[in-house]
Design a protein around this motif. Sequence first.
Motif, PDB file in Angstrom:
ATOM      1  N   ILE A  48       0.869  -1.174   0.000  1.00  0.00           N
ATOM      2  CA  ILE A  48       0.000   0.000   0.000  1.00  0.00           C
ATOM      3  C   ILE A  48       0.903   1.220   0.000  1.00  0.00           C
ATOM      4  O   ILE A  48       1.673   1.414   0.928  1.00  0.00           O
ATOM      5  CB  ILE A  48      -0.890   0.025   1.253  1.00  0.00           C
ATOM      6  N   PHE A  52       9.051   0.242   2.904  1.00  0.00           N
ATOM      7  CA  PHE A  52      10.428   0.700   3.028  1.00  0.00           C
ATOM      8  C   PHE A  52      11.262  -0.370   3.711  1.00  0.00           C
ATOM      9  O   PHE A  52      10.888  -0.874   4.775  1.00  0.00           O
ATOM     10  CB  PHE A  52      10.466   2.000   3.825  1.00  0.00           C
ATOM     11  N   MET A  83       6.462  10.599  -5.719  1.00  0.00           N
ATOM     12  CA  MET A  83       6.777  10.791  -4.308  1.00  0.00           C
ATOM     13  C   MET A  83       7.918   9.864  -3.887  1.00  0.00           C
ATOM     14  O   MET A  83       8.742  10.210  -3.046  1.00  0.00           O
ATOM     15  CB  MET A  83       5.518  10.414  -3.532  1.00  0.00           C
ATOM     16  N   TYR A  84       7.926   8.690  -4.470  1.00  0.00           N
ATOM     17  CA  TYR A  84       8.889   7.687  -4.028  1.00  0.00           C
ATOM     18  C   TYR A  84      10.198   7.730  -4.809  1.00  0.00           C
ATOM     19  O   TYR A  84      11.257   7.459  -4.276  1.00  0.00           O
ATOM     20  CB  TYR A  84       8.260   6.294  -4.119  1.00  0.00           C
TER      21      TYR A  84
ATOM     22  N   ALA B 376      -5.706  -1.855  -1.103  1.00  0.00           N
ATOM     23  CA  ALA B 376      -6.014  -1.256   0.209  1.00  0.00           C
ATOM     24  C   ALA B 376      -7.469  -1.475   0.535  1.00  0.00           C
ATOM     25  O   ALA B 376      -7.820  -1.657   1.694  1.00  0.00           O
ATOM     26  CB  ALA B 376      -5.673   0.227   0.328  1.00  0.00           C
ATOM     27  N   LEU B 417      -4.036  11.659  -2.129  1.00  0.00           N
ATOM     28  CA  LEU B 417      -2.974  12.659  -2.272  1.00  0.00           C
ATOM     29  C   LEU B 417      -3.363  13.971  -1.612  1.00  0.00           C
ATOM     30  O   LEU B 417      -2.544  14.619  -0.967  1.00  0.00           O
ATOM     31  CB  LEU B 417      -2.668  12.873  -3.754  1.00  0.00           C
ATOM     32  N   ASP B 442      15.020  16.308   4.628  1.00  0.00           N
ATOM     33  CA  ASP B 442      14.474  15.802   3.378  1.00  0.00           C
ATOM     34  C   ASP B 442      13.692  14.503   3.555  1.00  0.00           C
ATOM     35  O   ASP B 442      13.786  13.587   2.742  1.00  0.00           O
ATOM     36  CB  ASP B 442      15.602  15.595   2.360  1.00  0.00           C
ATOM     37  N   VAL B 443      12.973  14.435   4.641  1.00  0.00           N
ATOM     38  CA  VAL B 443      12.100  13.277   4.833  1.00  0.00           C
ATOM     39  C   VAL B 443      10.725  13.666   4.315  1.00  0.00           C
ATOM     40  O   VAL B 443      10.184  14.697   4.700  1.00  0.00           O
ATOM     41  CB  VAL B 443      12.005  12.900   6.319  1.00  0.00           C
ATOM     42  N   GLN B 444      10.211  12.844   3.435  1.00  0.00           N
ATOM     43  CA  GLN B 444       8.894  13.168   2.911  1.00  0.00           C
ATOM     44  C   GLN B 444       7.839  12.471   3.754  1.00  0.00           C
ATOM     45  O   GLN B 444       7.672  11.262   3.712  1.00  0.00           O
ATOM     46  CB  GLN B 444       8.788  12.765   1.458  1.00  0.00           C
ATOM     47  N   SER B 446       4.625  12.280   3.723  1.00  0.00           N
ATOM     48  CA  SER B 446       3.503  11.533   3.147  1.00  0.00           C
ATOM     49  C   SER B 446       3.902  10.111   2.766  1.00  0.00           C
ATOM     50  O   SER B 446       3.054   9.222   2.721  1.00  0.00           O
ATOM     51  CB  SER B 446       2.951  12.271   1.933  1.00  0.00           C
ATOM     52  N   VAL B 447       5.169   9.944   2.510  1.00  0.00           N
ATOM     53  CA  VAL B 447       5.640   8.609   2.208  1.00  0.00           C
ATOM     54  C   VAL B 447       5.343   7.678   3.383  1.00  0.00           C
ATOM     55  O   VAL B 447       5.014   6.508   3.220  1.00  0.00           O
ATOM     56  CB  VAL B 447       7.153   8.689   1.902  1.00  0.00           C
ATOM     57  N   LEU B 450       1.003   7.972   4.210  1.00  0.00           N
ATOM     58  CA  LEU B 450       0.009   7.600   3.214  1.00  0.00           C
ATOM     59  C   LEU B 450      -0.703   6.282   3.530  1.00  0.00           C
ATOM     60  O   LEU B 450      -1.928   6.209   3.484  1.00  0.00           O
ATOM     61  CB  LEU B 450       0.659   7.574   1.830  1.00  0.00           C
ATOM     62  N   LEU B 454      -4.723   5.471   3.856  1.00  0.00           N
ATOM     63  CA  LEU B 454      -5.294   4.654   2.789  1.00  0.00           C
ATOM     64  C   LEU B 454      -5.879   3.362   3.325  1.00  0.00           C
ATOM     65  O   LEU B 454      -6.903   2.886   2.845  1.00  0.00           O
ATOM     66  CB  LEU B 454      -4.210   4.354   1.755  1.00  0.00           C
ATOM     67  N   ASN B 459      -3.026  -1.735   8.482  1.00  0.00           N
ATOM     68  CA  ASN B 459      -1.778  -2.483   8.373  1.00  0.00           C
ATOM     69  C   ASN B 459      -0.579  -1.726   8.949  1.00  0.00           C
ATOM     70  O   ASN B 459       0.557  -2.084   8.709  1.00  0.00           O
ATOM     71  CB  ASN B 459      -1.517  -2.947   6.935  1.00  0.00           C
ATOM     72  N   ASP B 501      16.974  10.519   8.153  1.00  0.00           N
ATOM     73  CA  ASP B 501      16.514  10.116   6.820  1.00  0.00           C
ATOM     74  C   ASP B 501      15.228   9.307   6.926  1.00  0.00           C
ATOM     75  O   ASP B 501      14.767   8.958   8.008  1.00  0.00           O
ATOM     76  CB  ASP B 501      17.590   9.298   6.094  1.00  0.00           C
ATOM     77  N   ASP B 502      14.672   9.018   5.775  1.00  0.00           N
ATOM     78  CA  ASP B 502      13.424   8.256   5.710  1.00  0.00           C
ATOM     79  C   ASP B 502      13.531   6.977   6.521  1.00  0.00           C
ATOM     80  O   ASP B 502      12.616   6.605   7.245  1.00  0.00           O
ATOM     81  CB  ASP B 502      13.129   7.855   4.256  1.00  0.00           C
ATOM     82  N   GLY B 503      14.655   6.315   6.348  1.00  0.00           N
ATOM     83  CA  GLY B 503      14.826   5.004   6.960  1.00  0.00           C
ATOM     84  C   GLY B 503      14.641   5.044   8.468  1.00  0.00           C
ATOM     85  O   GLY B 503      13.829   4.305   9.029  1.00  0.00           O
ATOM     86  N   ILE B 506      11.132   6.013   9.584  1.00  0.00           N
ATOM     87  CA  ILE B 506      10.172   4.920   9.518  1.00  0.00           C
ATOM     88  C   ILE B 506      10.397   3.923  10.639  1.00  0.00           C
ATOM     89  O   ILE B 506       9.443   3.424  11.246  1.00  0.00           O
ATOM     90  CB  ILE B 506      10.266   4.232   8.146  1.00  0.00           C
ATOM     91  N   ILE B 569      -1.722  15.865 -10.408  1.00  0.00           N
ATOM     92  CA  ILE B 569      -2.131  14.569 -10.944  1.00  0.00           C
ATOM     93  C   ILE B 569      -2.339  14.682 -12.439  1.00  0.00           C
ATOM     94  O   ILE B 569      -1.924  13.823 -13.211  1.00  0.00           O
ATOM     95  CB  ILE B 569      -3.430  14.099 -10.269  1.00  0.00           C
TER      96      ILE B 569
END
Lengths: 261, 1139
Positions: A48, A52, A83-84, B376, B417, B442-444, B446-447, B450, B454, B459, B501-503, B506, B569
Motif C-alpha cells: 500500500i 520501506f 513521491m517515491y 487497500a 494525495l 528531506d524526509v517526505q 507523506s511517504v 500515506l 489509505l 496495516n 533520513d526516511d529510513g 520509519i 495529478i
Amino acid sequence: MSEAASANAPKPSSSVKLVLLGEAAVGKSSLVLRFVNNDFQENKEPTIGAAFLTQKCSLPTRTIKFEIWDTAGQERFASLAPMYYRNAQAALVVYDVTKPSSLTKAKHWVAELQRQASPGIVIALVGNKLDLTNDGGDVSEAAGAAQDESESAQNGEEGAGEEDEVQDAVSGDARKVSTREATGYAEEEGLLFFETSAKTGTNVVDVFTAIANAIPESSLKTGRGTGAGTGQTSLGNRSAEDSRVNLGDRNAATAKEGCAC
Amino acid sequence: MIPWSSFVQKAQSLIDPANFNIPALSSPDHNPSKASLFRQQFRLPDSQNPLQEITADLVLPLPNSSANQGDGSRKVDRAGNTYTGRLHLSERFICFSTQPTSFIPSATASTSTAWTGQTHGTGPSGNGFVLPLSCIRRVERLHSASHVFSLALTTWNGLLNKQQEPNLVPQRLILQLVGSRQACERFCDTLKKGLREGMKEVDNLRTVVTDCYSEYLLSGAKGKGQDGNESDTRQPPDAGLGLIFRYPGDARKLRDRSKMRLWGEYFRENGRNATLIRQPTFHKLIRVGLPNRLRGEIWELTSGSLFLRLQSPMLYQQTLSKFDGQESLAIDEIEKDLNRSLPEYPGFQSEEGIGRLRRVLTAYSWIDPEIGYCQAMNIVVAALLIYMSEAQAFFLLSALCDRLLPGYYSTTMYGTLLDQKVFESLVEKTMPVLWDHLTKSDVQLSVVSLPWFLSLYINSMPLVFAFRVLDVFFLEGPKVLFQVGLAILRVNGEELLETQDDGSFISVLKSYFSRLDESAHPRSENPKLRAITRFQELMVVAFKEFSGITHSTITETREKHKGAVLENIETFAKRTSIRNLGPESKRLSVDDLGTIYDRFYETLYQWEQRQRVIEEETRRQERKRSQRLSMLAPPADTQVGRVGLGPSPTHMDYEAFREFLAATSKWAVADSPGPSGKEPSSGKSALWANRRQPANHEFMQRLYRKWATNPEEGLNLQNVVNGLARLKGSPDIMNNINYFFDLYDDSGNGQVDREGILKISEALLFLSRRGFEGTITATPSVENLNSTADRDHAENSLTTDEKFLGSVSAFIRRCFEYADPSHPENRKADQQDATAEATEKLDSFAIGDDDEEEDLIDVDDTKPASSPAPDATAQTAKSATPESNSDDHNRSTSESANPALDPNNPLHITLPTFRMVVLADELLEQFFESYFPQSFHLSDHPHPAALAASSSMSSNLTTFSNLGSIRSSGLAAGSAPVAGASGGIVPPGKGLRGVLDNIVSDGIRMAAEVKKRMDEAQRDLERNALSREEDEDEEDDEDYPRRENTAAAIPGGIPSWGAGAYGADTERRSIVRDADRDLLEGAEVLGGGKEERTSLLDGKDDANHAPRKVSGSAASAKDDGSPTARDGEVISKLVEFES
C-alpha cells in the motif's frame, strides 16, 4: 581499479535510495524480500503506497546501504510514484517474463524515470519469475545464462536470445518475453539488465550488487572514498549460489580499499 | 444524428452560457448544497433532502419510570433527560440533534460544518437521533400546558422480532415543538405524509434489523439474564468472521464481556440499531472500544451505512446474482490480492473468509465501476469482515468510498494525495519544529503517512488498536485519521527529531506501533499511570490535544490544496500518457501533443457534462424509478470528467469527435447561424471563447472512421494523435495527398470512383469554405509575367477563395479526364477529344474579364455580408445564363467527348492520377502542402513540419506580398487572408468576406445539386437509351459538364449580386481555364483525352448560347500566348509524379 592501493582504512559506507517500479504482481516485493531476508512468501500482502526496507550490500571497496522503496504496482498508484522516486539514485524496473504487457509497463516506467527522476539515476531492468521458464529450472545454469545475457546486454551481442528461442520452441514454457527482446531494449536505453527469480533466488543479489557497483561515486551521500572502482566487471566473479549478499562479500570485505584518486 | 443534436441543443439551453465550464450541477467544492450538508450531518443516503426543520425539546423517559409508564398520555414532567435542539424531517427520516445546524441556503462548507467543530469529537449528530420514519409505530399529540405541540413517538424498537421480548417497554420519546402554530402544523403535516410512506418500509426494516446482533443480544438476554451467546436456540446473526475464527485480541484483556453488558443496558434504555437514541454515554462507550460482537453493528449505525442497507436490503445479493459469472479487470485485480489480505488472520487463510472477501469486493466493483477495485480496499474490507456480515461490509464500504474517504480509492487516488497534503500542512501548523526538521532532513512525510490513511491504520498498527481507531472514525468522520496521525508524530516527536533520513524515521514509528500495548509510563510510581498503555496515551493526545482539528479544519484545508493536487495529478497523467503514445506521436511536437491531449479531454469532459445535464433532466422526469442504483452510485454532485478526479471517459464517439474537430479546425464549425457572427477574432483563445456548433460533413465522418481502430468504440487519444501525426507530422505533400486519397478509397483497392471524386470535391469545398488563413496564396505570378496586363488586373482582384473554387471545379474535370475507365474501350474516345478540347479551353479563357473588377468592388460596397442565399434552383437558372454560351460553344466541339460521364462506363482514378491532378493546380498543391495539414490547429508553437512547409512556399509568399500591396490599393476592404498569421481569420464585418462565405457554402450546396442532377441525368439517360442510341454520347457529354458548371457558377447564383454575379462568375471561370492550361499541355504530352466541361443541362440553355460564345471567343483571343509559356513547368511536374 584502485583496490590495490587500499590500506587499512575502514570501508566507506554510503546509503543509496533505490526504488522499485513495475506492474502489479510482477514480484517487486518478493525481490526485495529475497534480497533483504532471503525469504520468499507465496502470498505477500500487496504494497500500500510503498514499503520501506533497508539492506546492506558490501562491495570490495565500500559498503552500500540500500534504502529500498518498494512501490505499489496497481495502475492507479502510479500517480503516487513521483513521491517515491524523488531523489532516488537507483531504480529497479521489474517486469514478469511470462507477461508481455508488464514489459510495456516497464518501458513506460523507464521513460518516466529518465525524464523525471534525478539525473544519473541507475536503472536496472529486471525480468522476474524466471523460475516459470525452462531456463529457470536449474538454478545455477540459469544464472549462468542470465549472466551471459546481461553481459551480452553490455557488449551488444545477441547470442543468448537465440538460444532462448530454441528452448521455447522445444518445450513451450511460460516465457512470453524473450531475453533478446528485453536485452535489446535495455541496451538501447543503457539499462542494466537481469532475469531473476525471487522464488529460487536466481540472480537477485546480482541485481543489487550490479546496481551498487554502477552508482557513481560522486552521487553517494556519505561516501568518503572517491576512487572506488565502479567497474561492472567485478560482478562476473560473483557466483550464482551467492544468495546472500553479506555472505558473498565477506571475503571481499577483508580486502580494504583506499582512496586512489 | 438529428435527435442527438437536438439533445445537445437542449443541454446547452440548460447550461448557463456564462460559465460553461462549471456545469449547472452543484459542485462539492464550492457551496455544497443544503441537502448535501444535511445528509452529511446525519449520515443519510443521497436520496434524502431536508424538508422541514424546527426547534424542539427532546424528552426522554427515565429508564426506571418508563417501566411503569406504559402507554397513554402521561404527564411529561416525570421524564428524564431533556435536550433542546433542532428537529429535522426528510422524506424518510426524522432527525434530532442538539448541535446547532445552519442549513440556510447560503450555507458554505465552513459555516455549516462548524458544528462538528463544536462537538470536539462527540459525533457529528451530537445527542439526538436519526430515526427512519418506518421505525415509528405511532405518534400521539399530547396535551401539554407549556407547548402547543407535544408529540409522543412510539417506535418499533424491539417489536420486530418474531420472538416477543419479555419486559420490553415500548420505546417512547416526546418531542415538544417550539415554534409558531403554523410552523408546527406544517411540520406535523409533512411528518404525517412521511409516516404514511414509511409504513411501506417496515418490512425492509424488519429484514435489516434481524441482521443486527443487538436484537439477538436483547432477545437472548431473557433466558440467561446476561449476554446469552449460546443460550438461545436461535442462531446468532452473522457478526463477522470473528464468530468463526475468533476476534483479534484477548477478549478478557479487552474486557469484552463488561463492555457487552454496558451496551446491553444502553440498548434497553435508548433503543437499539435503527431506533437508537444518542445520549452522552453512547460516545463514551464508543471511545473505550466496542465489544467484538457489536462492533460491526455500531460501525454500520454510526457511519450511516445502516440506512443504505435499509433503503435496499437486498442490493448486495442482487448485485452478486446479476453479475454472476461476468468478468472484469477489477475482478482480475481482486483475485490477485485475495490471498494477501490480512493473511495473518486465520479467517483469511480459509476459503470461507477469502470467499466473503471476494464477493464483497466484486459486488462493490460492479456497483461502483468508477472505483472498481483499489489495493487497500482488500485490507479494509478484510478488516470489516471480521466484525460484520458480507452485506453489512458491502454497504459500509460504499459509505467509506462515497463519504468518509472521498476520492481515496479512485483511479487517480486524488483523495489520498489531497489528504496527504492536508496532513502535511496540519503538521506544519501544529508541530512547526518537527516540520522544519523533516524539511531539512528531506524526509517526505507523506511517504510514511500515506498507508495510514489509505488503509485506515489497519496495516500500520496492530489490529486491535487499528479497530479502536476505526470505532471513533466511523462516528466522528475523517478528522479522526488526522488527529491520530498528528498524535503519533507528537508522541514520538523527540525521537523523530533525531532521525536524519526516511529510513530511521520509519523505523522509529515502526517500533512505536509494535509497542502500543506497553505502558506509556512504565517507570511511574503511580500504578494508575503505569496502567495507561501507549495506545491510550495516543488516543488522549489525539482527541484532547488535537481537539482543535475539526471537520471544518479538514474541509477548509482540503479546499486550499485541492487545486494544486489535481493539477499535479493531471500533469502527471498528461506527461505519462503523452509519453506512452508510441512512435507515431513522435512526429508531432510535445507542445502539439499537449494541446491534443488537453483538447481531447476537454472535449470529452464538456461532452460528458452536457450528457449529464441531459441525464439529470431525464432523471428528474422519472425520478425514484432508478432509485436503488442511484442510491449507491457516487453522489450526483461530484465533479466528473476532470482527469485528476478519477476515471474519465477515454473514448470519444463521432459526436464528440465533431466537437473536437470544431475546436481544432475552422472548417469543422457549422455555418449556422450566419457566418459573420461566427468569425472569431483570432487564434486559440477565440476558438475556445465560445463553443461552436460543430459541422457535420461526410468528410468528418471519413476522418473519424479512418482514425478509429474500432469506430463502434470511439476514438481514444492514441487514435487522434496517430491521425493528426499522419496529417501534420510530415511536411511531405505527397503524404498528405496520399492520405486524402486513402480517405476516399472506400474499397481499399487504390481506386476512387466517380462518386468518390465528387465527394472529394465536396470535401475540398467544405474544407476551404472558411478561407485559408493565409496558408494558401493564389499567385497569379505566372500570369503576371506572361499574360496581358488586363488579365493581371482581373486576377489580382480575385480572392484566393474564389480562385480555389475554380481549382476545385478544374479538379473535378481533370479527374474525369484522366480517370481510368473501368472498361478499356472508353479510353479511345477520351483520346480523340483531347486536341479539340485543348483549343477550346484556350478559347474560353478569361471570359468577360473587362468589367470584373468593378463589379467586385461594387458587391463589396453595397451588399451586406449576410445576404441570404437564394434557393438552389434560382441560382441555377441565373448562373446558367452567363454560362450557357460557353456551354454551347463547347458542346459543339466536344460532342462525343464525354464517356467519362456515362454512368454506364464506370471509371475510377488511381492515386497517381489523383496526385497528378492535384499537383497540376497551384492552389490545390498548396492546399495539400500547407493549408490542409495546417488547418488543424494545435499548439501555438509552430512545429517543424509546418515550418518546413511554409519555407517551401516562400516564393509564393514573396509574390503574395506583392500581390497584397496591389490588392490593398485595389480592394479597400482588404479581404485577403494575411499570410503568416496563424489562424489569421479575417475579422468580421468585411463585406466581401461574408459574401465569400456565402459563395462557398453555396458552392457546397451546389455540388450536392450537381450530384443530384447527375443522378437525374442518369435516369434520363436510361430512359432514353433505346430511342436515342446514336446520340447518347452527346447527351452524356452535356449532362456532365452541365453539372460541373453549375457548381462553378454558384457565385453568379446569388441574385442580390446583380451584375456582379456575372462578373464574378466569369472571372472565376477564367481561372479555371487558366489553371487548365497547365493540364492541357500535360494532357497533350501524355496523349490523354481531354474534355471541355460546359454546362449543358437541357434545352433551357439554348437561349444563352449566343452570348456565351461571344465571350468565349473573346477570352480566347486574349489568352493566346500563355499556354506555351508554361509547358516546361507542367511537363516537369508530370514527370515528377509519374516517377
